[in-house]
Enzyme design. Structure first.
Site, PDB file in Angstrom:
ATOM      1  CG  ASN A   1       4.985   0.779  -4.600  1.00 23.16           C
ATOM      2  OD1 ASN A   1       4.477   1.135  -3.545  1.00 23.16           O
ATOM      3  ND2 ASN A   1       5.506   1.638  -5.446  1.00 23.16           N
ATOM      4  CG  ASP A   2       0.338  -0.896  -5.096  1.00 22.06           C
ATOM      5  OD1 ASP A   2       0.633   0.233  -4.659  1.00 22.06           O
ATOM      6  OD2 ASP A   2       0.028  -1.107  -6.282  1.00 22.06           O
ATOM      7  CB  VAL A   3       2.316  -6.609  -1.996  1.00 22.41           C
ATOM      8  CG1 VAL A   3       1.498  -6.943  -3.225  1.00 22.41           C
ATOM      9  CG2 VAL A   3       3.793  -6.526  -2.323  1.00 22.41           C
TER      10      VAL A   3
ATOM     11  CB  ALA B   1      -2.815   1.007  -5.766  1.00 22.37           C
TER      12      ALA B   1
END
Length: 473
Positions: A397-399, A437
């Protein structure tokens, strides 16, 4: 120097040499296993040398020998059993526990050495400084690593845990530990002062890790590993053991370098990570409900995904923690092999902080016997996305959040996988819930993106079954 002392020093030097060679081998996935075995051999030599040295030192001391044998038996049994039974998703927790054991053991060594010298009027600074630093760093590592393990295991909430005045209390506790340490250096040996250092350091370790959010988990594990190395090195200075000094220095240096590299990969300073407050853990956030809105989301079936993959030329798979949580490394390897056998070029894009510890994705894929040459690191992967027909994101997700290129949000400036540069993007995840995050990902509503909502293990198995129908047709 007697012949016996010369031989002990020689064996310690040999063990240290194996540590260095093993660490060098661990730089590349293809030689990491070999490096691990070489390092283990060095540690075996160091332990056996220490036992032989203790044989001479203890003589007929039954209590000393009993403690040595009991400790070795318990430690070896736990290590073997846990290493053979731990699930891949629980390896970060196990690493944190090992950090705690290492730091706590180092602090205990220094504490015991101090107690043995209590009768002396004063201690040389060459002895007292390593003892103070060892107890201080080792105690922080012990309590901090246990809290980190609890967060990773879910026993303690993965959210940043703060309270009014937490940072002020942190500073006060740190000043107490440092002040007591300075006092101990200029005064005769005093057990009470050393206990103050230990308790204050234990409290500081807890207060340091509690505010750490889930997104910073890989970095804090690496940082605590570096602390463990420093504590072990200080223990080596305290008891004049060269093997501990060298091994601890290697671990401390490697852990520090890795921590700095991972912090850079998240565009955050180590200081900001220690202050904490970033990431929301596994639980739903306040923004979770809004994130679950499926408006403008193009939902796919396993058959839809299979068609794209079967007729692609270049496919890049970006694994994330969702892959580890579902233990789907074998399923993704099976899918990749099926595509490769059909003449499709398949690579894996590995982000430095994907998962919950450094190298988490590399370990998972290696366990599934994924060829090392198929694993691309961040820069290599980003250079390849422009020529990629399908980017398949599994549990990440965040990456891969494009908002990292924009200012003013939790992931701003963080280097990401440029999956949105591929011609088509498929995201396999269970829901639209945000990542650690705690922010939404605009990639999921991008017109070129299709969402396949499923558990990673089942979803990959369904895709593989569907792909077989097309590649064998």
């Amino acid at each position: 120097m007697s012949m016996f002392e010369f031989l002990v020093g020689t064996f310690y030097l040999g063990a240290a040499t194996l540590f260095v060679v093993g660490l060098h081998k661990m730089r590349a996935p293809s030689t990491a296993r070999q490096g691990n075995l070489i390092s283990a051999g060095g540690m075996a030599i160091a332990v056996l040398t220490t036992i032989v040295f203790a044989l001479v030192d203890f003589g007929g001391n039954v209590i000393g020998w009993g403690a040595l044998v009991f400790g070795a038996a318990v430690g070896a049994s736990y290590g073997v059993i846990r290493a053979r039974t731990v699930k891949m998703t629980a390896i970060p927790q196990l690493v944190s526990v090992f950090n705690a054991v290492g730091g706590g053991a180092a602090a205990a060594v220094a504490f015991a050495d101090f107690v043995a010298n209590l009768s002396r009027a004063s201690l040389d600074l060459t002895v007292s400084i390593p003892i103070v630093l060892d107890v201080l760093i080792g105690s922080i590592t012990f309590s901090g690593s246990l809290i980190a393990a609890g967060k990773l295991q879910g026993i303690i909430s993965g959210k940043p845990l703060t309270f009014p005045g937490a940072r002020v209390l942190n500073v006060i506790v740190a000043l107490i530990a440092v002040g007591a340490g300075v006092l101990l250096l200029i005064m005769p040996p005093n057990l009470l002062i050393l206990l103050v250092i230990m308790v204050a350091s234990l409290v500081f370790g807890v207060l340091m890790v509690l505010p750490i959010g889930g997104a910073d988990a890989p970095v804090i594990v690496s940082l605590l590993n570096a602390f463990t190395g420093l504590a072990v090195a200080m223990a080596g200075f305290a008891i004049d053991n060269q093997a501990l000094i060298i091994a601890g220095a290697l671990v401390g240096a490697a852990g520090t370098i890795l921590t700095l590299q991972m912090a850079k990969a998240m565009n955050r300073s180590v200081g900001a990570i220690i202050l904490g407050g970033f990431g929301t853990g596994d639980t739903a956030t306040a923004g979770g409900a809004a994130a679950a809105d499926l408006t403008n989301v193009r939902e796919l079936t396993a058959d839809d995904v299979a068609i794209q993959l079967a007729y692609a030329q270049h496919v890049i798979i970006a694994p994330g923690y969702g892959l580890a949580a579902a233990q789907a490394q074998h399923e993704v390897a099976e899918l990749a092999k099926l595509l490769t056998d059909h003449g499709i070029d398949v690579k894996y894009a590995i982000h430095p902080v994907a998962g919950r510890m450094p190298g988490h994705m590399n370990v998972l894929l290696a366990e599934a016997n994924v060829p090392y040459e198929q694993m691309l690191q961040l820069d290599e992967a980003n250079a390849a996305f422009g020529n990629c027909d399908v980017a398949l994101i599994v549990g990440a997700n965040d990456v891969c959040n494009p908002d990292a290129r924009k200012p003013g949000n939790a992931v701003s400036g963080m280097p990401i996988l440029d999956v949105d540069h591929a011609k088509s993007v498929v995201v396999l995840k269970r829901s639209m819930r945000p990542g650690y995050a705690g922010i939404t990902n605009p990639l999921f509503t991008d017109p070129k993106t299709g969402m396949f909502f499923a558990d990673a293990k089942k979803g990959l198995a369904d895709i593989t079954t569907a792909v077989k129908e097309y590649v064998t047709a």
